[in-house]
Enzyme design. Structure first.
Site, PDB file in Angstrom:
ATOM      1  N   LYS A 176       0.844  -1.178   0.353  1.00  0.00           N
ATOM      2  CA  LYS A 176       0.018   0.115  -0.431  1.00  0.00           C
ATOM      3  C   LYS A 176       0.731   1.016  -0.038  1.00  0.00           C
ATOM      4  O   LYS A 176       1.542   1.319   0.863  1.00  0.00           O
ATOM      5  CB  LYS A 176      -0.844   0.275   1.396  1.00  0.00           C
ATOM      6  CG  LYS A 176      -2.015  -1.075   1.986  1.00  0.00           C
ATOM      7  CD  LYS A 176      -2.229  -1.561   2.841  1.00  0.00           C
ATOM      8  CE  LYS A 176      -1.963  -1.250   3.804  1.00  0.00           C
ATOM      9  NZ  LYS A 176      -2.015  -1.491   5.090  1.00  0.00           N
ATOM     10  N   THR A 207      -6.684   9.928   8.785  1.00  0.00           N
ATOM     11  CA  THR A 207      -6.882   8.555   8.080  1.00  0.00           C
ATOM     12  C   THR A 207      -6.829   6.982   9.029  1.00  0.00           C
ATOM     13  O   THR A 207      -5.796   5.739   8.723  1.00  0.00           O
ATOM     14  CB  THR A 207      -5.160   8.162   7.224  1.00  0.00           C
ATOM     15  OG1 THR A 207      -4.264   8.555   8.342  1.00  0.00           O
ATOM     16  CG2 THR A 207      -5.731   9.484   6.338  1.00  0.00           C
ATOM     17  N   GLY A 209      -7.088   3.819  10.777  1.00  0.00           N
ATOM     18  CA  GLY A 209      -7.756   2.979  10.689  1.00  0.00           C
ATOM     19  C   GLY A 209      -7.699   2.314   9.659  1.00  0.00           C
ATOM     20  O   GLY A 209      -8.893   1.677   8.774  1.00  0.00           O
ATOM     21  N   THR A 210      -7.359   3.519   8.635  1.00  0.00           N
ATOM     22  CA  THR A 210      -7.550   2.796   6.844  1.00  0.00           C
ATOM     23  C   THR A 210      -7.083   1.438   5.972  1.00  0.00           C
ATOM     24  O   THR A 210      -7.152   0.450   5.474  1.00  0.00           O
ATOM     25  CB  THR A 210      -6.929   3.759   5.360  1.00  0.00           C
ATOM     26  OG1 THR A 210      -5.593   4.134   6.654  1.00  0.00           O
ATOM     27  CG2 THR A 210      -7.364   5.584   5.491  1.00  0.00           C
ATOM     28  N   GLY A 211      -6.148   1.246   7.190  1.00  0.00           N
ATOM     29  CA  GLY A 211      -5.268   0.188   6.714  1.00  0.00           C
ATOM     30  C   GLY A 211      -6.809  -1.433   7.501  1.00  0.00           C
ATOM     31  O   GLY A 211      -6.441  -1.872   6.453  1.00  0.00           O
ATOM     32  N   CYS A 212      -6.650  -0.849   8.496  1.00  0.00           N
ATOM     33  CA  CYS A 212      -7.745  -2.208   8.714  1.00  0.00           C
ATOM     34  C   CYS A 212      -8.438  -2.383   7.535  1.00  0.00           C
ATOM     35  O   CYS A 212      -9.356  -3.391   7.686  1.00  0.00           O
ATOM     36  CB  CYS A 212      -7.977  -2.113  10.079  1.00  0.00           C
ATOM     37  SG  CYS A 212      -6.286  -1.756  10.819  1.00  0.00           S
TER      38      CYS A 212
HETATM   39  N1  LIG Z   1      -4.347  10.540   1.841  1.00  0.00           N
HETATM   40  C1  LIG Z   1      -5.061   9.511   0.876  1.00  0.00           C
HETATM   41  N2  LIG Z   1      -5.985   9.712  -0.074  1.00  0.00           N
HETATM   42  C2  LIG Z   1      -6.057   8.928  -0.935  1.00  0.00           C
HETATM   43  N3  LIG Z   1      -5.641   7.291  -0.934  1.00  0.00           N
HETATM   44  C3  LIG Z   1      -4.807   6.712   0.323  1.00  0.00           C
HETATM   45  C4  LIG Z   1      -4.233   8.436   1.501  1.00  0.00           C
HETATM   46  N4  LIG Z   1      -3.644   7.445   2.521  1.00  0.00           N
HETATM   47  C5  LIG Z   1      -3.640   6.169   2.681  1.00  0.00           C
HETATM   48  N5  LIG Z   1      -4.804   5.796   1.455  1.00  0.00           N
HETATM   49  C6  LIG Z   1      -4.910   4.412   0.989  1.00  0.00           C
HETATM   50  O1  LIG Z   1      -5.314   3.713   2.073  1.00  0.00           O
HETATM   51  C7  LIG Z   1      -5.322   1.943   1.977  1.00  0.00           C
HETATM   52  C8  LIG Z   1      -4.327   2.737   3.068  1.00  0.00           C
HETATM   53  O2  LIG Z   1      -3.134   2.914   2.774  1.00  0.00           O
HETATM   54  P1  LIG Z   1      -1.921   2.746   4.238  1.00  0.00           P
HETATM   55  O3  LIG Z   1      -0.633   2.695   3.548  1.00  0.00           O
HETATM   56  O4  LIG Z   1      -2.571   4.385   4.394  1.00  0.00           O
HETATM   57  O5  LIG Z   1      -2.248   1.860   4.672  1.00  0.00           O
HETATM   58  P2  LIG Z   1      -1.681   1.542   6.828  1.00  0.00           P
HETATM   59  O6  LIG Z   1      -1.000   2.592   6.714  1.00  0.00           O
HETATM   60  O7  LIG Z   1      -1.702   0.723   7.038  1.00  0.00           O
HETATM   61  O8  LIG Z   1      -3.017   2.168   7.660  1.00  0.00           O
HETATM   62  P3  LIG Z   1      -3.157   2.999   8.559  1.00  0.00           P
HETATM   63  O9  LIG Z   1      -3.045   4.378   9.021  1.00  0.00           O
HETATM   64  O10 LIG Z   1      -4.895   2.463   9.194  1.00  0.00           O
HETATM   65  O11 LIG Z   1      -1.488   2.315  10.119  1.00  0.00           O
HETATM   66  C9  LIG Z   1      -4.273   2.558   0.455  1.00  0.00           C
HETATM   67  O12 LIG Z   1      -5.669   2.352  -0.543  1.00  0.00           O
HETATM   68  C10 LIG Z   1      -3.849   3.515   0.366  1.00  0.00           C
HETATM   69  O13 LIG Z   1      -3.412   3.823  -1.243  1.00  0.00           O
HETATM   70  C1  LIG Z   2      -6.364  -2.637  17.326  1.00  0.00           C
HETATM   71  C2  LIG Z   2      -5.265  -1.476  15.832  1.00  0.00           C
HETATM   72  N1  LIG Z   2      -4.836  -2.588  14.831  1.00  0.00           N
HETATM   73  C3  LIG Z   2      -4.619  -1.739  13.899  1.00  0.00           C
HETATM   74  C4  LIG Z   2      -4.047  -0.595  14.218  1.00  0.00           C
HETATM   75  C5  LIG Z   2      -3.864   0.207  13.057  1.00  0.00           C
HETATM   76  O1  LIG Z   2      -4.650   1.064  12.512  1.00  0.00           O
HETATM   77  C6  LIG Z   2      -4.107   0.118  14.940  1.00  0.00           C
HETATM   78  N2  LIG Z   2      -4.318   1.346  15.372  1.00  0.00           N
HETATM   79  N3  LIG Z   2      -5.352  -0.624  16.402  1.00  0.00           N
END
Ligand SMILES: Nc1ncnc2c1ncn2[C@@H]1O[C@H](COP(=O)(O)OP(=O)(O)OP(=O)(O)O)[C@@H](O)[C@H]1O
Ligand SMILES: Cc1ncc(CO)c(N)n1
Length: 273
Positions: A176, A207, A209-212
């Site tokens: 990602k 952002t 929780g985007t990854g989850c």
């Molecule tokens: N500002 C943004 N605008 C559009 N898409 C985004 C943005 N930030 C992240 N994304 C998208 O959101 C999804 C999650 O990506 P990201 O790399 O932020 O995950 P992460 O770091 O695991 O998330 P978390 O913040 O939950 O740990 C991906 O598809 C990424 O391309």
């Molecule tokens: C419990 C938990 N899992 C994953 C993330 C990553 O966003 C978080 N902040 N908290």
């Protein structure tokens, strides 16, 4: 009548509702997937960071897993925060009994920068979990840790996806690009083809929780039998909408909006393969 689809998340909690188990269940619900959850750790966190963490005893994680496995159909599994090596060993043993696609989000730190997994555990993600995984979904720092490669360009992201598949036996890797500048682009390598998924970057700090949310949406679509490249495309549209309509809530990085897909109908995801 088609059977209802159900998905199981195995992860830590977020009482402020934006990440972890709470994000996963909201995502499953929004995608009309019956959501089930096994809690690994209770995390006292919010949009600004983590205050404290209480890990569930292994016997309690095992009982929760058995309660689901012995009773409920499971069409997809997602794991998030698994804080230690003993937890991983237990979860691997249990997942071997579940015949369903498995999305592994290799959670290491929260958006706020707080550690969610111990040092020993990090080193066992590859060895224990990747061989069972249908698709692993690292962000760039996680992909750097898992591969030992430095990732600063899109070419590096593709290289890391290939490396994970060829070196660690995972079926597919989705790197990602949320942490890169420019458009929000992700690369999926499934052992045969490289796919890219690009969306316009949204100018927001919200952002949390985007990854989850992304990984849970992929699991929900896999549970509905979408082929992986299509599941990722639909999930990318889901998370992009969730970021577009994210909430200005809390004092830190606000949460994404899990019902945004109801309102954002235009799907500007460019999928190339
Ligand atoms: N500002 C943004 N605008 C559009 N898409 C985004 C943005 N930030 C992240 N994304 C998208 O959101 C999804 C999650 O990506 P990201 O790399 O932020 O995950 P992460 O770091 O695991 O998330 P978390 O913040 O939950 O740990 C991906 O598809 C990424 O391309
Ligand atoms: C419990 C938990 N899992 C994953 C993330 C990553 O966003 C978080 N902040 N908290």
């Amino acid at each position: 009548m088609s059977q209802v689809r159900s998905a199981l998340t195995i992860a830590g909690t977020d009482p402020s509702g934006g990440a972890g188990i709470q994000a996963d269940l909201k995502t499953f619900q929004e995608l009309k997937t019956y959501g089930m959850s096994v809690i690994t750790s209770v995390v006292a966190q919010n949009t600004t960071g983590v205050r404290s963490v209480e890990h569930m005893p292994l016997s309690m994680i095992e009982d929760q897993l058995d309660a689901v496995i012995e009773d409920m159909p499971t069409h997809a599994v997602k794991t998030g925060m698994i804080a230690s090596k003993p937890m991983m060993e237990l979860i691997v043993k249990k997942l071997e009994q579940v015949d369903a696609p498995y999305v592994m989000d290799p959670v290491m730190v929260a958006t706020s920068g707080d550690d969610l997994i111990d040092k020993e555990g990090r080193n066992f993600l590859r060895q224990y979990l990747l061989p069972l995984t249908t698709v692993v979904t690292p962000n760039i720092p996680e992909a750097e840790f898992l591969t030992g490669l430095s990732i600063t360009t899109e070419e590096d992201m593709k290289g890391a996806a290939e490396y994970l598949v060829h070196e660690y036996g995972v079926d597919a890797a989705l790197i990602k690009g949320g942490h890169l500048k420019g458009q929000a682009i992700d690369f999926l390598y499934d052992g045969k083809q490289m796919h890219s998924y690009a969306a316009e970057r949204i100018d927001t700090k919200n952002t949390h929780g985007t990854g989850c949310t992304y990984a849970a949406a992929i699991a929900a679509y896999l549970g509905k039998d979408y082929p992986l490249p299509e599941a990722v495309k639909q999930a990318k549209a889901f998370v992009t909408a969730a970021i577009t309509k994210s909430f200005e809530l809390g004092k830190g990085n606000g949460p994404t909006n899990h019902w945004a897909v109801r309102e954002v109908t235009e799907r500007k995801i460019t999928h190339e393969s």
